[in-house]
Write a protein that holds these residues in place. Sequence first.
Motif, PDB file in Angstrom:
ATOM      1  N   LEU A 109       0.832  -1.204   0.000  1.00  0.00           N
ATOM      2  CA  LEU A 109       0.000   0.000   0.000  1.00  0.00           C
ATOM      3  C   LEU A 109       0.865   1.252   0.000  1.00  0.00           C
ATOM      4  O   LEU A 109       0.565   2.231  -0.678  1.00  0.00           O
ATOM      5  N   TYR A 243       6.383  -4.783  -6.899  1.00  0.00           N
ATOM      6  CA  TYR A 243       6.370  -5.557  -5.660  1.00  0.00           C
ATOM      7  C   TYR A 243       6.362  -7.061  -5.966  1.00  0.00           C
ATOM      8  O   TYR A 243       7.197  -7.814  -5.461  1.00  0.00           O
ATOM      9  N   ASN A 300      -2.016 -13.934  -5.049  1.00  0.00           N
ATOM     10  CA  ASN A 300      -1.822 -12.754  -4.209  1.00  0.00           C
ATOM     11  C   ASN A 300      -1.981 -11.484  -5.012  1.00  0.00           C
ATOM     12  O   ASN A 300      -2.549 -10.505  -4.534  1.00  0.00           O
ATOM     13  N   LYS A 303      -5.559 -10.714  -5.485  1.00  0.00           N
ATOM     14  CA  LYS A 303      -6.147 -10.215  -4.248  1.00  0.00           C
ATOM     15  C   LYS A 303      -5.636  -8.807  -3.933  1.00  0.00           C
ATOM     16  O   LYS A 303      -6.395  -7.937  -3.514  1.00  0.00           O
ATOM     17  N   SER A 306      -7.033  -5.332  -4.996  1.00  0.00           N
ATOM     18  CA  SER A 306      -8.102  -4.661  -4.267  1.00  0.00           C
ATOM     19  C   SER A 306      -7.607  -3.398  -3.564  1.00  0.00           C
ATOM     20  O   SER A 306      -8.410  -2.598  -3.106  1.00  0.00           O
ATOM     21  N   LEU A 307      -6.274  -3.213  -3.488  1.00  0.00           N
ATOM     22  CA  LEU A 307      -5.755  -1.973  -2.904  1.00  0.00           C
ATOM     23  C   LEU A 307      -6.167  -0.764  -3.730  1.00  0.00           C
ATOM     24  O   LEU A 307      -5.988   0.375  -3.315  1.00  0.00           O
ATOM     25  N   THR A 309      -8.887   0.433  -4.108  1.00  0.00           N
ATOM     26  CA  THR A 309      -9.785   1.221  -3.277  1.00  0.00           C
ATOM     27  C   THR A 309      -9.111   2.451  -2.681  1.00  0.00           C
ATOM     28  O   THR A 309      -9.703   3.518  -2.612  1.00  0.00           O
ATOM     29  N   ALA A 310      -7.850   2.266  -2.253  1.00  0.00           N
ATOM     30  CA  ALA A 310      -7.173   3.326  -1.524  1.00  0.00           C
ATOM     31  C   ALA A 310      -6.863   4.533  -2.394  1.00  0.00           C
ATOM     32  O   ALA A 310      -6.734   5.641  -1.881  1.00  0.00           O
ATOM     33  N   VAL A 317     -13.805  -3.999  -5.592  1.00  0.00           N
ATOM     34  CA  VAL A 317     -13.979  -3.612  -4.186  1.00  0.00           C
ATOM     35  C   VAL A 317     -14.336  -2.140  -4.087  1.00  0.00           C
ATOM     36  O   VAL A 317     -15.206  -1.752  -3.312  1.00  0.00           O
ATOM     37  N   THR A 338     -18.800 -10.029  -3.457  1.00  0.00           N
ATOM     38  CA  THR A 338     -17.402  -9.669  -3.684  1.00  0.00           C
ATOM     39  C   THR A 338     -16.486 -10.828  -3.314  1.00  0.00           C
ATOM     40  O   THR A 338     -15.583 -11.199  -4.068  1.00  0.00           O
ATOM     41  N   MET A 339     -16.747 -11.404  -2.138  1.00  0.00           N
ATOM     42  CA  MET A 339     -15.904 -12.512  -1.708  1.00  0.00           C
ATOM     43  C   MET A 339     -16.046 -13.693  -2.664  1.00  0.00           C
ATOM     44  O   MET A 339     -15.057 -14.361  -2.983  1.00  0.00           O
ATOM     45  N   TYR A 342     -13.797 -13.199  -5.733  1.00  0.00           N
ATOM     46  CA  TYR A 342     -12.381 -13.482  -5.494  1.00  0.00           C
ATOM     47  C   TYR A 342     -12.147 -14.975  -5.307  1.00  0.00           C
ATOM     48  O   TYR A 342     -11.161 -15.522  -5.800  1.00  0.00           O
ATOM     49  N   LEU A 343     -13.075 -15.620  -4.583  1.00  0.00           N
ATOM     50  CA  LEU A 343     -12.915 -17.065  -4.390  1.00  0.00           C
ATOM     51  C   LEU A 343     -12.939 -17.787  -5.731  1.00  0.00           C
ATOM     52  O   LEU A 343     -12.120 -18.677  -5.986  1.00  0.00           O
ATOM     53  N   ASN A 346      -9.725 -17.140  -7.650  1.00  0.00           N
ATOM     54  CA  ASN A 346      -8.618 -17.867  -7.041  1.00  0.00           C
ATOM     55  C   ASN A 346      -8.704 -19.359  -7.306  1.00  0.00           C
ATOM     56  O   ASN A 346      -7.701 -19.994  -7.641  1.00  0.00           O
TER      57      ASN A 346
END
Lengths: 365, 364
Positions: A109, A243, A300, A303, A306-307, A309-310, A317, A338-339, A342-343, A346
């Motif tokens: 983040l 990253y 990863n 997933k 979803s950052l 959002t920030a 998300v 939403t979950m 992602y599930l 994945n």
Amino acid sequence: MLGTVLFFLLIGANALKNLEQQGITSGFAFLSQKAGFSIIQTLISYSESSTYGRTFLVGLLNTMLVSVLGIICATVLGFLIGIARLSSNWLIAKLAAIYIEIFRNLPLLLQVFFWYFAVLRSLPLPRNSLHFGDWFFLNIRGIYIPRPLPGQGLTALIIVFGVSIAAIYALKIWARKHQEKTGKEPPTLLISLAILIIPSTITWFSSGEPLQWELPALKGLNFKGGLTVIPELAALLFALTIYTASLIAEIVRSGILSVSHCQTEAARALGLPHRKILRLVVIPQAMRVMIPQMTSQYLNLVKNSSLATAIGYPDLVSVFAGTSLNQTGQAIEIIAMTMAVYLTINLTISWLMNRYNERILLQEQ
Amino acid sequence: MTVAHSPHPDLPPPLTSVGPVGWLRRNLFSSPINTLLTLGALYLLYRLVPPMINWALLDANWAGSSREACSGDGACWVFVRLRFLHFMVGFYPESQLWRPVTVFGIAALLLLYLLVKDLPHKGWVTGFGLLGFPFIAFLLFYGGLFGLPVVETHQWGGLMLTLILSTVGMLLALPLGTLLALGRRSSMPVAKTLSVVFIELWRGVPLITVLFMSSVLLPLFMPDGIRLDKLLRALIGIALFQSAYMAEVIRSGLQAVPKGQYEAANALGLSYWKAMLLIILPQALKTVIPGIVNTFIELFKDTTLVLIIGLFDLLATVQASFTDSKWLGFSAEGYIFAGLIYWLFCFSMSRYSHHLEKKLHTGH
């Protein structure tokens, strides 16, 4: 057992009562209501009068976009850095090690914020854009790249290109069969290249260059034409790529180091040239160690997207579990959906990678 | 009489293959491609490093007490210096600062004691650190007893909150993860299914949605009149999320314990729990200590996400300080400072885990 059931019944009852008190209806009817907010980047047509269901789709596609781009870029960069880390060149190896140690030890983040607020927000205004020739422009509003404009003969070109690739694939299969039968390896590289290049080039010119590029150009206060990569997407993509690449680089390194040195020596004793040792002996064995770890890095990355959002990139998300949830208050349904997305992503990626993993697994007696 | 044949002493190796010159030739210029790469890398360093040093150190401003002290070209560390306390503890009242300082002082002493070799009673110190110390720390942070004034959790912030979230999350996840790992390997179908579903569910979703869930959904599931503290909700979310990852780490440790150990424990007539607690888990946990440290590093980095549900950890505090109109435009300095702190913590932990891996690697 009984305790668990009671517990779920209790919290279920609580939830129903609380929802009733706040005057929220449950169920998925809200998906067909008008959303009434706009989104800065949409891959499908979307307007303020679209429904929440459409919002969900827009967010999902944006998540997919950044995930796919991120996975491709991070894999390429990660392989390069991982191989550089093992280079016989001291300086290159040290630089790669420094890269890895810096970026994998910083929160993602923080990196997203750094790229977005400290780097992309301090770029010049459109008038003073940084540019590479007339093709790429970089300013505070985003990155501007040329847009491909399909012409008339494009379908023909795509068909020819597809047929060439199929032909190359067929050639490879024939070559392998031939080698298994006779022990001789037929030369395929040059023929493949010829098949790939010559028919497509002929089609390109005979159909009158079907693919043109529309260049971005400064018109008035802003750029017109071309494709725009919004700063939010660029920052998220930079951060995810840089990253994840630092983590993939370590996986590549451990994979290559895990191949026992005897294997290389044996291959050399058989008289294989260096290029073939890498391609036929080292990399296939390294892959076995790398695939499971790579799978978790890809998961990863999806997933971590979803950052978004920030910084306000409109991913799933952000637009669905964020804006839509605040507007409708249907927390349980929205978070469950939403979950579930992602599930599903994945489980699909790990299923695909597991199939691939089984295929390349060591065949032991 | 024979003359002893004395051979010439060996000639020294050619100058080009020993010493600095030899090292350079071997490691930097061994082939045309390597030479090209070296020169390219050197050029890149030349373009990057001197401007960075100029900006961060030579042209930087350190002294002063306001924005005016910063003159243009270099970094403005005045900003970080003035905000330092805020970055460390958030809005914790200044008169009560001795409390967090004491907690972190004791924590540092405990850690030091455990890290130094050959000190006695490490088991007792670890036990105190895991079971006793958290209560003392909570009492000091929150107050309310022994005449300590209460400091509400919304005043906690900065690095202090980051450390609280990650250590408490970890301490809760460790036993929960162990239970889940045992459940996943258990022969009881219900326990096994529940554990597998729990683990895969949490591991499949992003931490952000878990935090959203804990901040939006948990209050919905609570009976009337019970309002959970925001920090507590975040902690529950983090602990559940982390325990799924911890369970997988511990499961790999359980798998590494040889079958003979299980059979021997059974042969001694130990009950399931006795066999696990006395024989299997100690060995399993020992082999996965590096893995546990790694998940801790991940958690430490992931705690930054709490800023999305409005908690002010280190990154959120730094981020919020840019909105202060007095200090607009110093984002780079802030992020670099926060980055340095996160990096120091994560890097030292990952070094420690490397060290442990080497130390514990006894076989073969």
